[in-house]
Design an enzyme around this catalytic site. Structure first.
Site, short mmCIF file in Angstrom:
data_model
loop_
_atom_site.label_atom_id
_atom_site.label_comp_id
_atom_site.label_asym_id
_atom_site.label_seq_id
_atom_site.Cartn_x
_atom_site.Cartn_y
_atom_site.Cartn_z
N GLU A 492 0.83 -1.21 0.00
CA GLU A 492 0.00 0.00 0.00
C GLU A 492 0.86 1.26 0.00
O GLU A 492 0.63 2.18 0.78
CB GLU A 492 -0.93 0.01 1.22
CG GLU A 492 -1.90 -1.15 1.24
CD GLU A 492 -2.95 -1.04 2.34
OE1 GLU A 492 -2.85 -0.13 3.19
OE2 GLU A 492 -3.88 -1.87 2.34
N GLU A 585 -4.56 -8.86 1.06
CA GLU A 585 -5.24 -8.59 2.33
C GLU A 585 -6.73 -8.64 2.08
O GLU A 585 -7.24 -8.01 1.15
CB GLU A 585 -4.88 -7.20 2.90
CG GLU A 585 -3.61 -7.19 3.69
CD GLU A 585 -3.21 -5.81 4.21
OE1 GLU A 585 -4.06 -5.10 4.78
OE2 GLU A 585 -2.04 -5.46 4.03
#
Ligand code: GAL
Length: 902
Positions: A492, A585
């Site tokens: 991220e 995720e």
């Protein structure tokens, strides 16, 4: 004493073949140091520096040193990992003009505490509580910040005069700077990477040499608990001047058919001698059992190669060989994780003398990352049933402990997990050994940020100077592990948002990764980048965080601010039809073990807040497991998204275990809510939901909530059942609440209108019309006593092995009291000592080493170890006011930690 130890370990010593015991007079109290050279014949010794450290920590900067001030002396430590010679760093010609009293040979450290490494200086606490604190919820409210000094003597014997002496540190948090005999050697700032420093120029032969390590942990440097100190193993390597280099072997395997595999080997040989050496290399390959450390059948030999290695030169010896009918490494449970070991021996041309021996554990296997079928292991499509894991080990902190890691894997495996994502940093090397050994698949990840910060003092500060060295070092260390199917260079990262500038960084990293290790693909986890952006184009595999199942895309989440993303699996597939897609995720479903908050949402996924599944006063989240972080989803929603998109290779659930820090949604707490398993290692209800999906053949039926609700008589109290069955009938005190059929894309049985009456819940589940599994939950009585259960009957008396003891608060019929919060006092007698206690409550600020611990939802945990070198009985007792006490006996036995004997 020593003789006794040797006798008891004779078998292991014999089977290992290379273990040498050295009586060390300066550690007489601990009796032995285990020296375990990699070589039976060559002179390599790898000595674990675990004991005899002195440690001191200060919240201020006690010596005035900063990384930036010494940067010119530290950067050269990275030179072996910088490809372009002109980018390598020149060592300054003179010593830095500073006085460092803590590194000085004459400094008196006798008032410092003694420490055993791996060591985490912050885990003993106390916790910072409140708002205006130096370390808040994000980093776990523990005193990680400040400067820590470690000092230890190392003996350089007369025989070592002609050797090269290296210090190998598996991980030091953070900004490590090392001195030997008061001379600055070098350092490594990134706390998660392993590194080597050459001590040779500063050693004094025939005496004790003073080693000093300085670590500096900034505040606001991490999004989770980093720990502090020499939190992984530290080794001293003594080796011939001409030797296999650091992580100097690289084996790749091509199993062209089940009857034969080609092995390609590169051995990097370094010559630090002043003269050229005529070197011959031979490498034999054996089957290998990591459990016992025993070599099996010899299956191949690489052709011998001879070459001249010039002084200060490092050259690669390349060769190939074939293994017939190889026993493949495969992923559990459908395949076996067979391991091999390659033993490389270096001989000098003159006299054929063996001067170094080096072992490489590896596996023979083929991974195909297919855009339609997902991950294929040795030809078998293998769905990723994964979890994300942080590096801390709960109440014992970041200090690596083999048993603690092993226990986590056992609990995860029982749930059906077959893959681990290292979020978001290189793991302890021994963890990868365990994962290889047990047949887990690994997504190995290095960075949580690049040039763009997530916190003011995080890795972005040193990214420009260190990214290449860190990435190459990480890959060189880990590349022989068969369990790693994918490299991840980021999580991220902010560069997702910066178009071409971000992609340029991504391409640089991917380019390095391909250059360093061409056999595996490279990815980076994306929670923002969209199919039509350039960022994803940089990667071989599309790894999505939450975007696959959609973010804030359903009505329950529509009131929230923040990015709303529709489910993106299809559009990523459309844009990148040739790339494998996985979810790196998923979920971020939140819960506190054993806590149920009413009313229960009627939808399958909802964000946590005070009107929905959460209580900001008690800081607990309901364990109905329908609630998630604002950007997350329940497991049920994720399962549906995955099943509707069978081309997706699988998922990594955020997270397997709770971890210290990042306590979303209550940052006044100490630890996370996202684990399927709590911080103490107790499964939450959700564990059984994943188990029912991931182990469909296991006859499971798990009822929630508990059924002891004196204040809910007559109130609606929904009952949910997690089961691998396809039908289920629930009975309350014998009365049917209806038989339910699991419909497509539904994953739990839920009776939302059940009215609470004390007594019994009973469920009967069916598969294909036949009874599959049953479960019962009863209303229990008041807390009357305690029950203790040890996870193993015996542990090694090495001061490191751990026994995990569960304490249950029980009623007078022996049933766990589900809401019990009684204070429990643990006492350990005999040859053992208490290490830590916990209960999995994210809001409990009792320090981890405390012997007093409140139960949380009826349970508490004590962790004990045997004192080093002291076999015998250990007794753990638990007592509490108005509770019948309990006790459990464990035996401490002699034994060797085989994984650490590399
Ligand atoms: C993700 C992030 C993880 C963790 C998680 C919290 O966005 O990648 O590191 O912060 O959210 O639920």
């Amino acid at each position: 004493m020593l003789a006794y130890w040797v006798l008891n370990n004779a078998f292991q010593l014999f089977s290992l073949g290379f273990l040498a015991l050295i009586w060390s007079p300066n550690v007489a109290a601990r009796v032995i140091e285990v020296h375990h050279p990699r070589s039976p014949t060559g002179g390599r010794q790898v000595i674990r520096l675990d004991t005899d450290w002195r440690f001191w920590h200060s919240f201020e900067n006690p010596d005035g040193i900063t990384y930036n001030q010494l940067k010119a002396y530290i950067l050269p430590s990275s030179n072996d990992f910088i490809a372009n010679p002109s980018d390598r760093h020149q060592q300054p010609s003179s010593e830095p003009n500073i006085t460092v009293q803590y590194a000085d040979n004459n400094f008196d450290d006798s008032s410092w505490e003694t420490a055993r490494v791996p060591h985490d200086w912050a885990i003993k606490g106390p916790f910072y509580v409140g708002d205006d604190v130096p370390v808040g919820g994000g980093m776990g409210r523990l005193p990680v910040q400040g400067v820590g000094w470690y000092r230890r003597k190392i003996n350089i014997e007369p025989d070592d005069a002609d050797k090269q002496i290296y210090l190998d540190i598996d991980g030091a948090m953070s900004y490590a700077i090392v001195w030997l005999n008061g001379k600055l050697v070098g350092g490594w700032p990134y706390g998660y990477n392993s590194f080597r420093l050459d001590l040779t120029p500063h050693t004094v032969v025939g005496q004790d040499n003073q080693l000093a390590v300085r670590l500096d942990n900034p505040t606001e440097s991490s999004r989770w608990y980093p720990g502090g100190g020499l939190y992984r193993n530290v080794w001293l390597t003594k080796v011939d001047k001409t030797h296999v280099g650091q992580w100097g072997t690289y084996i790749t395997t091509e199993a062209s058919s089940s009857s034969s595999a080609t092995l390609n080997l590169v051995v990097s040989v370094e010559n630090k001698a002043k003269t050229a050496r005529d070197i011959r290399i031979s490498t034999d390959v054996f089957e290998f059992d990591p459990e016992t450390g025993r070599r099996g059948r010899k299956v191949a030999s690489f052709p011998r190669i001879s070459r001249i290695v010039s002084p200060n030169q490092s050259i690669d010896f390349n060769s190939s060989t074939t293994v017939l009918n190889p026993r493949l490494w495969g992923a559990w449970p459908s395949q076996n994780p067979n391991m091999h070991i390659a033993i490389t021996t270096l001989y000098t041309g003159d006299g054929d003398k063996a001067i170094d021996t080096y072992e490489t554990r590896f596996g023979i296997r083929t991974f195909t990352l297919d855009s339609n079928k997902g991950l294929i292991v040795n030809g078998l499509p293998t769905r990723i049933q994964g979890v994300d894991q942080h590096h801390d080990l709960g109440s014992i902190g970041a200090a690596f402990n083999l048993r603690a890691a092993q226990r986590q894997l056992e609990i995860l495996r029982e749930m059906g997990v077959n893959a681990i994502r290292m979020s978001h940093n290189p793991p302890a090397p021994e963890l990868l050994d365990l994962l290889d050994q047990h047949g887990f698949l690994v997504m190995d990840e290095i960075f949580d940020c690049w040039e763009i910060q997530k916190n003011p003092n995080d890795f972005h500060l040193i990214f420009p100077d260190w990214y290449e060295a860190d990435l190459r070092a990480f890959m060189r260390r880990d590349r022989n592990h068969p369990s790693i199917y994918l490299w991840s260079v980021g999580n991220e990262v902010g560069e997702q948002h910066t178009d071409e500038a971000g992609v340029a960084v991504a391409r640089r990293l991917v380019g390095i990764a391909h250059d360093e290790e061409p056999t595996r693909l490279v990815t980076s986890a994306m929670n923002f980048a969209k199919p039509n952006m350039t960022f994803p184009t940089a990667f071989d595999v599309i790894s999505l965080n939450y975007q696959g199942e959609g973010i804030r895309d359903t009505p329950a989440y529509s009131q929230l601010s923040g990015i709303a993303t529709p489910p993106l699996y299809d559009s990523f597939k459309g844009a990148y039809p040739e790339k494998m897609i996985e979810s790196s995720e998923t979920a971020s479903s939140l819960s506190s073990r054993g806590i149920y908050i009413f009313p229960v949402t009627s939808v399958i996924s909802a964000p946590v807040n005070d009107t929905s599944g959460g209580n900001s006063t008690t800081m607990q989240v309901s364990a109905y497991n329908l609630y998630s972080a604002d950007f997350g989803s329940s497991p049920d929603k994720v399962f549906a998204a995955q099943d509707q998109h069978p081309f997706v290779a699988g998922e990594f659930v955020w997270t397997g275990f709770d971890y210290i820090g990042e306590p979303t949604p209550y940052y006044s707490a100490r630890s996370s809510y996202s684990g399927i398993i709590d911080l103490a290692g107790f499964p939450k209800d959700r564990y059984y939901l994943y188990q029912s999906r991931w182990r469909p053949d296991l006859r499971t039926a798990h009822i929630l909530p508990h059924w002891t609700w004196p204040d809910r008589i007559g109130k609606v109290t929904p009952v949910h059942v997690f089961s691998s069955a396809d039908e289920a009938e629930l009975f309350v005190n014998g009365k049917s609440q209806g038989r339910l059929v699991k419909t497509q894309y539904s994953y739990r049985f839920r009776w939302d209108e059940v009215v609470y009456a004390p007594g019994e819940l009973h469920v009967v589940t069916y598969k294909d019309g036949k009874i599959w599994a049953k479960a019962t939950v009863e209303t229990v009585g008041d807390a009357a006593g305690l029950r203790l259960t040890a996870d193993r009957p015996s542990i090694r008396a090495d001061g490191e092995d751990l026994v995990y003891i569960t304490a249950e608060v029980i009623d007078n019929k022996g049933r766990v009291v589900p809401q019990a919060t009684n204070y429990i006092t643990f006492d350990v007698s005999g040859v053992g000592e208490l290490v830590a206690t916990d209960n999995g409550d994210p809001t409990d600020f009792t320090v981890f080493p405390s012997k007093h611990r409140k139960a949380f939802s009826g349970l508490a945990l004590a962790i004990a170890r045997a004192k080093m070198g002291k076999p015998g009985p250990i007794t753990v007792t638990a007592s509490g006011a108005n509770l019948q006490p309990a006790k459990v006996a464990v035996k401490a036995i002699w034994g060797v930690n085989l994984v650490l004997l590399k």
